[in-house]
Design a protein around this motif. Sequence first.
Motif: not given
Length: 163
Positions: A157-162
Amino acid sequence: MFIKGDKVLYPLYGTCIIEDIVKNQILGDMKLCYTISIPKERMQVSIPVDRADTLGIRYLVDSEVIETILTGFYAEKTDPVMFENQRYCSELNKKKIKSGDIFLEREIIRDLTRKRLFNKLGNDDTKMLNNACQVFISEMMEVKGLAHEEAVQILDDVIEKCS
């Protein structure tokens, strides 16, 4: 010095457990060694106590450090040379992962994720990214008491969001 039962991070393998501290003969000298259990690999290794620091073996971070890493994942810029010079990128990332520093581990994940947006990653970069993610996930699981799937989802989620 670690004690028997301590959970530690071994940078190349992730979260491990100090199973024992024993004297072993190494090259004719008696040395105090940690017997480290590496659950991910289902193996044990013996590491001389005086080499643990140079191998980047360290105590696990606390939950606040994990949160700091997750919330500031993409706060810093990536060195542009990472995109241009494969040898520089590989050598720098090897040093970072071996250091055991969780903030440098984050940089590997961040920078290779950014690099992946522009070019398909080569085998070395893909292996490094996967290893850095697995090491980070293993520590996050242990520190935050998460199941593997939950920790993977949080990092994804962190990787995708950013991205």
